[in-house]
Design a protein around this motif. Structure first.
Motif, PDB file in Angstrom:
ATOM      1  N   VAL A 129       3.361   5.892  -6.261  1.00  0.00           N
ATOM      2  CA  VAL A 129       2.409   5.492  -7.465  1.00  0.00           C
ATOM      3  C   VAL A 129       2.857   4.575  -8.506  1.00  0.00           C
ATOM      4  O   VAL A 129       2.710   2.933  -8.726  1.00  0.00           O
ATOM      5  N   ALA A 130       4.286   4.716  -8.609  1.00  0.00           N
ATOM      6  CA  ALA A 130       5.263   3.500  -9.129  1.00  0.00           C
ATOM      7  C   ALA A 130       4.762   1.844  -8.207  1.00  0.00           C
ATOM      8  O   ALA A 130       5.184   0.943  -8.397  1.00  0.00           O
ATOM      9  N   PHE A 131       5.277   1.957  -6.838  1.00  0.00           N
ATOM     10  CA  PHE A 131       5.442   1.126  -5.963  1.00  0.00           C
ATOM     11  C   PHE A 131       4.133   0.313  -5.842  1.00  0.00           C
ATOM     12  O   PHE A 131       4.173  -0.908  -5.860  1.00  0.00           O
ATOM     13  N   VAL A 132       3.360   1.001  -5.654  1.00  0.00           N
ATOM     14  CA  VAL A 132       1.281   0.700  -5.699  1.00  0.00           C
ATOM     15  C   VAL A 132       1.493  -0.363  -7.248  1.00  0.00           C
ATOM     16  O   VAL A 132       0.884  -1.403  -7.588  1.00  0.00           O
ATOM     17  N   THR A 133       1.956   0.270  -8.124  1.00  0.00           N
ATOM     18  CA  THR A 133       2.072  -0.419  -9.916  1.00  0.00           C
ATOM     19  C   THR A 133       2.197  -1.435  -9.680  1.00  0.00           C
ATOM     20  O   THR A 133       1.882  -2.940 -10.675  1.00  0.00           O
ATOM     21  N   ARG A 134       3.973  -1.586  -9.442  1.00  0.00           N
ATOM     22  CA  ARG A 134       5.067  -3.035  -8.995  1.00  0.00           C
ATOM     23  C   ARG A 134       4.218  -3.860  -8.618  1.00  0.00           C
ATOM     24  O   ARG A 134       4.091  -5.266  -8.724  1.00  0.00           O
ATOM     25  N   ASN A 135       3.109  -3.675  -7.882  1.00  0.00           N
ATOM     26  CA  ASN A 135       2.686  -4.560  -6.094  1.00  0.00           C
ATOM     27  C   ASN A 135       1.084  -5.037  -6.468  1.00  0.00           C
ATOM     28  O   ASN A 135       0.318  -5.385  -5.654  1.00  0.00           O
ATOM     29  N   SER A 136       0.791  -4.452  -8.034  1.00  0.00           N
ATOM     30  CA  SER A 136      -0.721  -4.405  -7.933  1.00  0.00           C
ATOM     31  C   SER A 136      -1.332  -4.525  -9.313  1.00  0.00           C
ATOM     32  O   SER A 136      -0.628  -4.791  -9.857  1.00  0.00           O
ATOM     33  N   SER A 137      -2.845  -5.279  -9.565  1.00  0.00           N
ATOM     34  CA  SER A 137      -3.384  -5.540 -10.528  1.00  0.00           C
ATOM     35  C   SER A 137      -4.679  -4.943 -10.308  1.00  0.00           C
ATOM     36  O   SER A 137      -5.296  -5.284  -9.443  1.00  0.00           O
TER      37      SER A 137
ATOM     38  N   HIS B  92       0.589  -8.092  -4.999  1.00  0.00           N
ATOM     39  CA  HIS B  92       0.295  -9.238  -5.055  1.00  0.00           C
ATOM     40  C   HIS B  92       1.775  -8.753  -4.097  1.00  0.00           C
ATOM     41  O   HIS B  92       3.411  -8.587  -4.922  1.00  0.00           O
ATOM     42  N   PHE B  93       2.134  -9.071  -3.171  1.00  0.00           N
ATOM     43  CA  PHE B  93       3.759  -8.881  -2.184  1.00  0.00           C
ATOM     44  C   PHE B  93       3.699 -10.234  -2.007  1.00  0.00           C
ATOM     45  O   PHE B  93       3.054 -10.898  -1.498  1.00  0.00           O
ATOM     46  N   GLU B  94       5.356 -10.354  -1.900  1.00  0.00           N
ATOM     47  CA  GLU B  94       5.962 -11.662  -1.286  1.00  0.00           C
ATOM     48  C   GLU B  94       5.664 -11.819  -0.402  1.00  0.00           C
ATOM     49  O   GLU B  94       6.048 -13.120   0.489  1.00  0.00           O
ATOM     50  N   THR B  95       5.674 -10.584   1.671  1.00  0.00           N
ATOM     51  CA  THR B  95       5.204 -11.565   2.076  1.00  0.00           C
ATOM     52  C   THR B  95       4.157 -10.416   3.180  1.00  0.00           C
ATOM     53  O   THR B  95       3.480  -9.590   2.209  1.00  0.00           O
ATOM     54  N   LYS B  96       2.925 -11.269   3.738  1.00  0.00           N
ATOM     55  CA  LYS B  96       2.115  -9.681   4.165  1.00  0.00           C
ATOM     56  C   LYS B  96       2.903  -8.877   5.524  1.00  0.00           C
ATOM     57  O   LYS B  96       2.277  -8.108   5.758  1.00  0.00           O
ATOM     58  N   LEU B  97       3.799  -9.111   5.862  1.00  0.00           N
ATOM     59  CA  LEU B  97       4.506  -7.623   6.506  1.00  0.00           C
ATOM     60  C   LEU B  97       6.352  -7.353   5.920  1.00  0.00           C
ATOM     61  O   LEU B  97       6.782  -8.598   6.148  1.00  0.00           O
ATOM     62  N   LEU B  98       5.789  -6.099   5.898  1.00  0.00           N
ATOM     63  CA  LEU B  98       7.023  -5.700   5.473  1.00  0.00           C
ATOM     64  C   LEU B  98       8.495  -4.444   6.818  1.00  0.00           C
ATOM     65  O   LEU B  98       7.436  -4.141   7.381  1.00  0.00           O
ATOM     66  N   THR B  99       9.299  -5.316   7.398  1.00  0.00           N
ATOM     67  CA  THR B  99      10.161  -4.081   7.615  1.00  0.00           C
ATOM     68  C   THR B  99      10.004  -2.683   7.510  1.00  0.00           C
ATOM     69  O   THR B  99       9.911  -2.595   6.308  1.00  0.00           O
TER      70      THR B  99
ATOM     71  N   ASP C 160      11.693   0.511  -0.701  1.00  0.00           N
ATOM     72  CA  ASP C 160      10.460   0.685  -2.312  1.00  0.00           C
ATOM     73  C   ASP C 160      10.008   1.234  -2.454  1.00  0.00           C
ATOM     74  O   ASP C 160       9.980   1.337  -3.705  1.00  0.00           O
ATOM     75  N   LEU C 161       9.475   1.827  -1.552  1.00  0.00           N
ATOM     76  CA  LEU C 161       8.808   4.082  -1.747  1.00  0.00           C
ATOM     77  C   LEU C 161      10.262   4.705  -1.479  1.00  0.00           C
ATOM     78  O   LEU C 161       9.176   5.812  -2.214  1.00  0.00           O
ATOM     79  N   ALA C 162      10.976   4.562  -1.371  1.00  0.00           N
ATOM     80  CA  ALA C 162      12.602   4.748  -1.811  1.00  0.00           C
ATOM     81  C   ALA C 162      11.562   6.617  -0.951  1.00  0.00           C
ATOM     82  O   ALA C 162      11.758   7.974  -0.980  1.00  0.00           O
TER      83      ALA C 162
END
Length: 95
Positions: free
Chosen positions: A82-90, A5-12, A19-21
């Motif tokens: 792992v936290a990044f994946v958790t925030r952006n997926s289900s 669940h990403f807001e955009t298809k591509l990220l800078t 996001d990944l720190a």
């Protein structure tokens, strides 16, 4: 299977690293080693659009999972991934 669940298809690159720190040096190190093995950064999720480097976050996370996360996430960097994946997926339910 994960649903992302990403807001955009591509990220800078800047947004991805934020996001990944991750520091840019880590990403550059991974890209260099990936290319030295004869691979193309396309398979890491890097998309060059004009003079901009954009990342497909789903492809990049897949690449991270297959190539960088080898053990339990004990390092802080791995925990942030792992936290990044958790925030952006289900997890996709089996219906």
């Amino acid at each position: 299977m994960l649903n992302y669940h990403f807001e955009t298809k591509l990220l800078t690159t800047k947004a991805l690293l934020k996001d990944l720190a991750l520091p840019i040096s880590t990403l550059d190190y991974w890209k260099t080693n990936w290319r030295k093995k004869g691979n193309d950064c396309w398979y890491m999720g890097l998309r060059l659009v004009g003079n901009k480097a954009l990342w497909d976050p789903i492809v990049f996370l897949d690449w991270l999972n297959k190539n960088q996360l080898k053990n339990l996430p004990t390092e802080l960097r791995d925990q942030k991934i792992v936290a990044f994946v958790t925030r952006n997926s289900s997890v996709q339910g089996s219906n």
